[in-house]
Design an enzyme around this catalytic site. Structure first.
Site, mmCIF file in Angstrom:
data_model
loop_
_atom_site.group_PDB
_atom_site.id
_atom_site.type_symbol
_atom_site.label_atom_id
_atom_site.label_comp_id
_atom_site.label_asym_id
_atom_site.label_seq_id
_atom_site.Cartn_x
_atom_site.Cartn_y
_atom_site.Cartn_z
ATOM 1 N N HIS A 106 -63.063 3.561 89.878
ATOM 2 C CA HIS A 106 -62.729 4.864 89.304
ATOM 3 C C HIS A 106 -61.628 4.728 88.253
ATOM 4 O O HIS A 106 -60.676 5.500 88.237
ATOM 5 C CB HIS A 106 -62.280 5.828 90.399
ATOM 6 C CG HIS A 106 -63.378 6.273 91.316
ATOM 7 N ND1 HIS A 106 -64.461 7.007 90.884
ATOM 8 C CD2 HIS A 106 -63.571 6.091 92.641
ATOM 9 C CE1 HIS A 106 -65.270 7.261 91.903
ATOM 10 N NE2 HIS A 106 -64.756 6.698 92.978
ATOM 11 N N ARG B 295 -60.965 -3.792 93.887
ATOM 12 C CA ARG B 295 -62.112 -2.986 94.279
ATOM 13 C C ARG B 295 -63.194 -3.098 93.210
ATOM 14 O O ARG B 295 -63.029 -2.611 92.099
ATOM 15 C CB ARG B 295 -61.724 -1.519 94.476
ATOM 16 C CG ARG B 295 -62.935 -0.658 94.842
ATOM 17 C CD ARG B 295 -62.575 0.661 95.462
ATOM 18 N NE ARG B 295 -61.986 1.606 94.522
ATOM 19 C CZ ARG B 295 -61.746 2.894 94.824
ATOM 20 N NH1 ARG B 295 -62.049 3.361 96.033
ATOM 21 N NH2 ARG B 295 -61.195 3.691 93.934
ATOM 22 N N ASP C 253 -64.526 -15.653 91.483
ATOM 23 C CA ASP C 253 -64.290 -16.792 90.602
ATOM 24 C C ASP C 253 -62.986 -16.644 89.830
ATOM 25 O O ASP C 253 -62.313 -17.636 89.538
ATOM 26 C CB ASP C 253 -65.443 -16.968 89.620
ATOM 27 C CG ASP C 253 -66.681 -17.595 90.249
ATOM 28 O OD1 ASP C 253 -66.639 -17.931 91.450
ATOM 29 O OD2 ASP C 253 -67.700 -17.748 89.546
ATOM 30 N N GLU D 105 -66.837 6.113 103.803
ATOM 31 C CA GLU D 105 -66.485 7.301 103.028
ATOM 32 C C GLU D 105 -67.537 8.402 103.023
ATOM 33 O O GLU D 105 -67.586 9.208 102.100
ATOM 34 C CB GLU D 105 -66.103 6.911 101.602
ATOM 35 C CG GLU D 105 -67.020 5.932 100.905
ATOM 36 C CD GLU D 105 -66.426 5.438 99.587
ATOM 37 O OE1 GLU D 105 -65.490 6.081 99.069
ATOM 38 O OE2 GLU D 105 -66.911 4.432 99.071
ATOM 39 N N ASP E 190 -64.169 11.177 99.186
ATOM 40 C CA ASP E 190 -65.624 11.197 99.383
ATOM 41 C C ASP E 190 -65.978 11.700 100.771
ATOM 42 O O ASP E 190 -66.960 12.428 100.943
ATOM 43 C CB ASP E 190 -66.208 9.802 99.149
ATOM 44 C CG ASP E 190 -66.245 9.442 97.680
ATOM 45 O OD1 ASP E 190 -66.972 10.098 96.920
ATOM 46 O OD2 ASP E 190 -65.532 8.503 97.277
#
Length: 255
Positions: free
Chosen positions: A48, A73, A87, A151, A177
């Protein structure tokens, strides 16, 4: 070179409270400034926010000199996104919208190299210190930490099943959410939602896995910690910035 230790993962296993901050402003300067503020962990958000996968590399580098644990995230439960972030050297991922044990298992597989998973094998990457960490592919899993987000109202019934998945280190409640799916859109502070969150945190803690939450309500954050939350985020950079700037404008008759 030695494999970098994941101090955040160790703290969660030991049940030590980790207080965190959300980083939604893209780029290394803000990330580095936040890294020196004393929090235990910093969530670099690509779901977000404007932060995209390539931005994460510089942000991880910027915070690496500070005693703070970066958590990233990804935008989705996607093995391609996981591969790139891992990575780059991310050791802890917070994966949004995991609703079932099967989806949790898919996330675990994306964290692990074959034969235990499906993570693509890159040779010279930042995670293995550009090829200098001995036996990285067989050892990486020891220091990787997977957190999954619960969520939706429907997912509350799946907490124990998700927590039982080998490789899931913690479950995080997404208040906004969750509130929306419970019929309280835009109101995560509704008493019904708060009750559901506290119950969920208690159930997660009872499974032996770490429970987490983001809340800007300081009193509720304390309630969550008392109920068993051990990775608790209490602020968002942009919210704090705007709050301070708006207060300054009001002090001078503006805003």
């Amino acid at each position: 070179m030695t494999l970098p230790l994941n101090h955040f993962k160790r703290a969660l296993k030991e049940g030590r409270q980790q207080i965190g901050l959300w980083n939604t402003i893209a780029g290394p300067v803000v990330a580095e400034a936040l890294a020196g503020t004393g929090f235990d962990w910093l969530l670099i958000d690509t779901e977000h926010s404007l932060t995209d996968v390539p931005d994460v590399l510089g942000m991880l580098q910027a915070v690496s000199a500070y005693p703070i644990s970066p958590v990233v995230r990804p935008a989705a439960n996607d093995p391609v996104l996981f591969k790139r972030l891992l990575d780059f050297g991310a050791q802890t991922l917070l994966v949004p919208y995991v609703q079932t044990a099967k989806e949790a298992q898919a996330a675990v597989a994306a964290m692990r190299y074959p034969p235990r998973g499906i993570r693509g094998a890159g040779g010279t990457i930042r995670a293995n210190r550009f090829g200098t960490v001995d036996d990285y592919m067989n050892r990486a899993e020891q220091e990787l930490c997977l957190l999954v987000q619960v969520e939706t109202a429907a997912t509350l019934d799946q907490i124990e099943a998700i927590a039982a998945v080998d490789g899931v280190d913690g479950l995080f409640i997404g208040p906004n959410d969750l509130a929306a799916t419970m019929g309280y859109t835009g109101n995560p502070g509704h008493p019904v939602v708060k009750t559901a969150i506290l119950d969920a945190i208690g159930r997660i803690a009872a499974t032996g896995k770490a429970a987490g939450i983001l809340t800007l309500d300081r009193d509720f954050a304390q309630e969550c910690m008392e109920k068993g939350s051990t990775f608790t985020a209490v602020g968002v950079d942009l919210v704090t910035l705007l709050g301070g700037v708006r207060a300054l404008a009001r002090d001078f008759g503006r805003g």
